[in-house]
Design a protein around this motif. Structure first.
Motif, PDB file in Angstrom:
ATOM      1  N   ARG A 153      20.026   6.743 -23.834  1.00  0.00           N
ATOM      2  CA  ARG A 153      19.586   7.998 -23.213  1.00  0.00           C
ATOM      3  C   ARG A 153      20.349   8.229 -21.900  1.00  0.00           C
ATOM      4  N   LYS A 154      20.579   7.174 -21.161  1.00  0.00           N
ATOM      5  CA  LYS A 154      21.333   7.291 -19.908  1.00  0.00           C
ATOM      6  C   LYS A 154      22.802   7.599 -20.186  1.00  0.00           C
ATOM      7  N   ILE A 155      23.335   7.014 -21.242  1.00  0.00           N
ATOM      8  CA  ILE A 155      24.720   7.319 -21.620  1.00  0.00           C
ATOM      9  C   ILE A 155      24.848   8.790 -21.984  1.00  0.00           C
ATOM     10  N   ASN A 156      23.896   9.281 -22.751  1.00  0.00           N
ATOM     11  CA  ASN A 156      23.930  10.697 -23.131  1.00  0.00           C
ATOM     12  C   ASN A 156      23.788  11.620 -21.919  1.00  0.00           C
ATOM     13  N   ALA A 157      23.096  11.125 -20.881  1.00  0.00           N
ATOM     14  CA  ALA A 157      22.930  11.928 -19.661  1.00  0.00           C
ATOM     15  C   ALA A 157      24.204  11.937 -18.822  1.00  0.00           C
ATOM     16  N   GLY A 158      25.123  11.009 -19.120  1.00  0.00           N
ATOM     17  CA  GLY A 158      26.409  11.059 -18.438  1.00  0.00           C
ATOM     18  C   GLY A 158      26.731   9.899 -17.523  1.00  0.00           C
ATOM     19  N   VAL A 159      26.068   8.754 -17.720  1.00  0.00           N
ATOM     20  CA  VAL A 159      26.384   7.609 -16.879  1.00  0.00           C
ATOM     21  C   VAL A 159      27.793   7.091 -17.217  1.00  0.00           C
ATOM     22  N   GLU A 160      28.503   6.617 -16.201  1.00  0.00           N
ATOM     23  CA  GLU A 160      29.900   6.208 -16.396  1.00  0.00           C
ATOM     24  C   GLU A 160      30.098   4.694 -16.465  1.00  0.00           C
ATOM     25  N   PHE A 161      29.220   3.953 -15.827  1.00  0.00           N
ATOM     26  CA  PHE A 161      29.329   2.496 -15.891  1.00  0.00           C
ATOM     27  C   PHE A 161      27.942   1.872 -15.863  1.00  0.00           C
ATOM     28  N   ILE A 162      27.850   0.682 -16.470  1.00  0.00           N
ATOM     29  CA  ILE A 162      26.581  -0.058 -16.518  1.00  0.00           C
ATOM     30  C   ILE A 162      26.814  -1.446 -15.940  1.00  0.00           C
ATOM     31  N   ASN A 176       0.813  -1.223   0.000  1.00  0.00           N
ATOM     32  CA  ASN A 176       0.000   0.000   0.000  1.00  0.00           C
ATOM     33  C   ASN A 176       0.844   1.269   0.000  1.00  0.00           C
ATOM     34  N   ALA A 177       2.168   1.106   0.031  1.00  0.00           N
ATOM     35  CA  ALA A 177       3.053   2.276   0.016  1.00  0.00           C
ATOM     36  C   ALA A 177       2.898   3.039  -1.297  1.00  0.00           C
ATOM     37  N   MET A 178       3.001   4.363  -1.217  1.00  0.00           N
ATOM     38  CA  MET A 178       2.871   5.212  -2.404  1.00  0.00           C
ATOM     39  C   MET A 178       4.240   5.379  -3.066  1.00  0.00           C
ATOM     40  N   PRO A 179       4.408   4.989  -4.319  1.00  0.00           N
ATOM     41  CA  PRO A 179       5.687   5.233  -4.995  1.00  0.00           C
ATOM     42  C   PRO A 179       5.848   6.716  -5.312  1.00  0.00           C
ATOM     43  N   VAL A 180       7.078   7.168  -5.477  1.00  0.00           N
ATOM     44  CA  VAL A 180       7.330   8.596  -5.683  1.00  0.00           C
ATOM     45  C   VAL A 180       7.515   8.911  -7.172  1.00  0.00           C
ATOM     46  N   TYR A 181       8.634   8.446  -7.746  1.00  0.00           N
ATOM     47  CA  TYR A 181       8.938   8.690  -9.165  1.00  0.00           C
ATOM     48  C   TYR A 181       8.787  10.167  -9.540  1.00  0.00           C
ATOM     49  N   ASP A 182       9.264  11.053  -8.672  1.00  0.00           N
ATOM     50  CA  ASP A 182       9.277  12.492  -8.981  1.00  0.00           C
ATOM     51  C   ASP A 182      10.103  12.740 -10.238  1.00  0.00           C
ATOM     52  N   ILE A 183      11.273  12.112 -10.315  1.00  0.00           N
ATOM     53  CA  ILE A 183      12.085  12.118 -11.539  1.00  0.00           C
ATOM     54  C   ILE A 183      12.399  10.673 -11.889  1.00  0.00           C
ATOM     55  N   ASP A 184      12.711  10.426 -13.165  1.00  0.00           N
ATOM     56  CA  ASP A 184      13.063   9.047 -13.537  1.00  0.00           C
ATOM     57  C   ASP A 184      14.577   8.847 -13.389  1.00  0.00           C
ATOM     58  N   SER A 185      15.033   7.629 -13.638  1.00  0.00           N
ATOM     59  CA  SER A 185      16.443   7.318 -13.378  1.00  0.00           C
ATOM     60  C   SER A 185      17.378   8.087 -14.310  1.00  0.00           C
ATOM     61  N   THR A 186      16.932   8.396 -15.530  1.00  0.00           N
ATOM     62  CA  THR A 186      17.782   9.187 -16.427  1.00  0.00           C
ATOM     63  C   THR A 186      17.884  10.625 -15.941  1.00  0.00           C
ATOM     64  N   GLN A 187      16.781  11.179 -15.461  1.00  0.00           N
ATOM     65  CA  GLN A 187      16.836  12.530 -14.883  1.00  0.00           C
ATOM     66  C   GLN A 187      17.698  12.550 -13.619  1.00  0.00           C
ATOM     67  N   PHE A 188      17.673  11.446 -12.892  1.00  0.00           N
ATOM     68  CA  PHE A 188      18.540  11.328 -11.707  1.00  0.00           C
ATOM     69  C   PHE A 188      20.010  11.385 -12.129  1.00  0.00           C
ATOM     70  N   ILE A 189      20.347  10.682 -13.208  1.00  0.00           N
ATOM     71  CA  ILE A 189      21.725  10.730 -13.729  1.00  0.00           C
ATOM     72  C   ILE A 189      22.085  12.163 -14.133  1.00  0.00           C
ATOM     73  N   TYR A 190      21.171  12.822 -14.833  1.00  0.00           N
ATOM     74  CA  TYR A 190      21.397  14.212 -15.248  1.00  0.00           C
ATOM     75  C   TYR A 190      21.629  15.106 -14.023  1.00  0.00           C
ATOM     76  N   MET A 191      20.809  14.897 -12.996  1.00  0.00           N
ATOM     77  CA  MET A 191      20.958  15.694 -11.776  1.00  0.00           C
ATOM     78  C   MET A 191      22.309  15.441 -11.112  1.00  0.00           C
ATOM     79  N   LEU A 192      22.707  14.168 -11.056  1.00  0.00           N
ATOM     80  CA  LEU A 192      24.009  13.838 -10.457  1.00  0.00           C
ATOM     81  C   LEU A 192      25.159  14.478 -11.234  1.00  0.00           C
ATOM     82  N   ARG A 193      25.052  14.490 -12.552  1.00  0.00           N
ATOM     83  CA  ARG A 193      26.113  15.114 -13.369  1.00  0.00           C
ATOM     84  C   ARG A 193      26.245  16.600 -13.023  1.00  0.00           C
TER      85      ARG A 193
END
Length: 303
Positions: A180-189, A121-138
């Motif tokens: 898309r994640k690579i373009n956002a700046g991810v360094e390893f997969i 019953n927990a509410m998921p958040v997903y305010d940003i997606d994982s690619t936006q998270f990568i962009y934010m971290l960069r």
């Protein structure tokens, strides 16, 4: 000039073929279990992933577990962070806290939906997606600002990873998502588990330059029943019959099961090392941690 903060990334940039494994903090306040596991892995892997509420089960915080393992064992960690459980404020806060605690690698994850977990019953958040998270971290690492442009005091020294799935069907959307994640700046997969070497090769081949470092995920099974369960119950993952048959013939004999896994996965690792630009292997297990070191030892001198 490329800035390198962690021993894990230093090894990758030095073209070492690396091994990582994974620890799942449980629903406990006692860190003894994760410390003992980390001690078991320390002499075999360059770093250890610490999961973040895997399968939407509420467990010990991955940042705290990462910090405890690094402090008590001296094994570098790759801390998982899901966007399922945090909005951007909480993600920024947790990244800053992780930096303050000396954590230098973060694996960005979407996270299974909460309806699959132990608090459905927990509410998921997903305010940003994982690619936006990568962009934010960069932006935090490269520019010293958060997603809204607010300045951060001090240097954010984090390397950024993402997850890929060589088993995805259809395959093309998964590749587009990873690019898309690579373009956002991810360094390893680090990939989901794969048993078929040809699927792993195809995944690596599709991610053409500019490539991040790719670690292929494998999962040695401790029984025929587990292999059957994964083959039939885990969506998108196919376990080859030849692998299941050798486990079946082992007939629950641990020594024979170990031998079967060492032979199967050492051949897979050698093939990936020889014929692809894979940078390493990520070994995941469930209640079969002893096999991690045995598989790595079996390819010493080759990888």
């Amino acid at each position: 000039m490329k800035r390198i903060f962690s021993e894990f990334m230093k090894a990758l940039y030095n073209n070492s073929f690396v091994f990582t494994t994974e620890i799942e903090p449980k629903k406990t306040v006692n860190p003894e279990g994760i410390i003992n596991l980390a001690r078991k892995f320390k002499n075999h892997v360059i770093a250890c992933n610490i999961t973040d509420n895997p399968r939407a089960h509420a467990y010990m915080n991955s940042i705290i577990a990462s910090y405890i393992i690094q402090r008590e064992v001296g094994l570098e960690t790759i801390c998982h962070m899901t966007v399922r459980d945090r909005n951007r404020l909480a993600l920024i806060s947790d990244v800053l806290g992780a930096c303050a605690l000396g954590i230098k690698n973060i694996l960005t994850i979407t996270g299974d939906h909460t309806t699959m977990g132990d608090n459905p019953n927990a509410m998921p958040v997903y305010d940003i997606d994982s690619t936006q998270f990568i962009y934010m971290l960069r932006k935090m690492v490269d520019e010293g600002i958060d997603l809204a442009g607010n300045k951060i005091d001090g240097e954010v020294r984090i390397h950024i990873g993402a997850v890929g799935n060589p088993n995805a069907n259809p395959f093309e959307p998964e590749i587009l998502k990873i690019k898309r994640k690579i373009n956002a700046g991810v360094e390893f997969i680090q990939t989901q588990i794969v048993f078929d070497v040809e699927r792993a090769k195809r995944f690596i081949e599709e991610l053409k330059a500019p490539p991040p470092f790719i670690l292929i995920g494998i999962f040695p099974c401790n029984s025929y029943r587990m292999a059957e369960f994964i083959d039939k119950k885990v969506p998108g993952i196919s376990v080859p019959n030849e692998y299941k048959e050798v486990l079946k013939k082992a007939n629950e004999n641990k020594e024979k099961i170990d031998e079967s896994n060492i032979e199967y996965f050492s051949e897979m690792i050698k093939e990936l090392k020889k014929t692809t630009r894979a940078s390493g292997i990520h070994i995941m297990t469930i209640k079969y941690e002893d096999i991690v070191g045995k598989i790595i030892d079996s390819v010493k001198g080759i990888c």
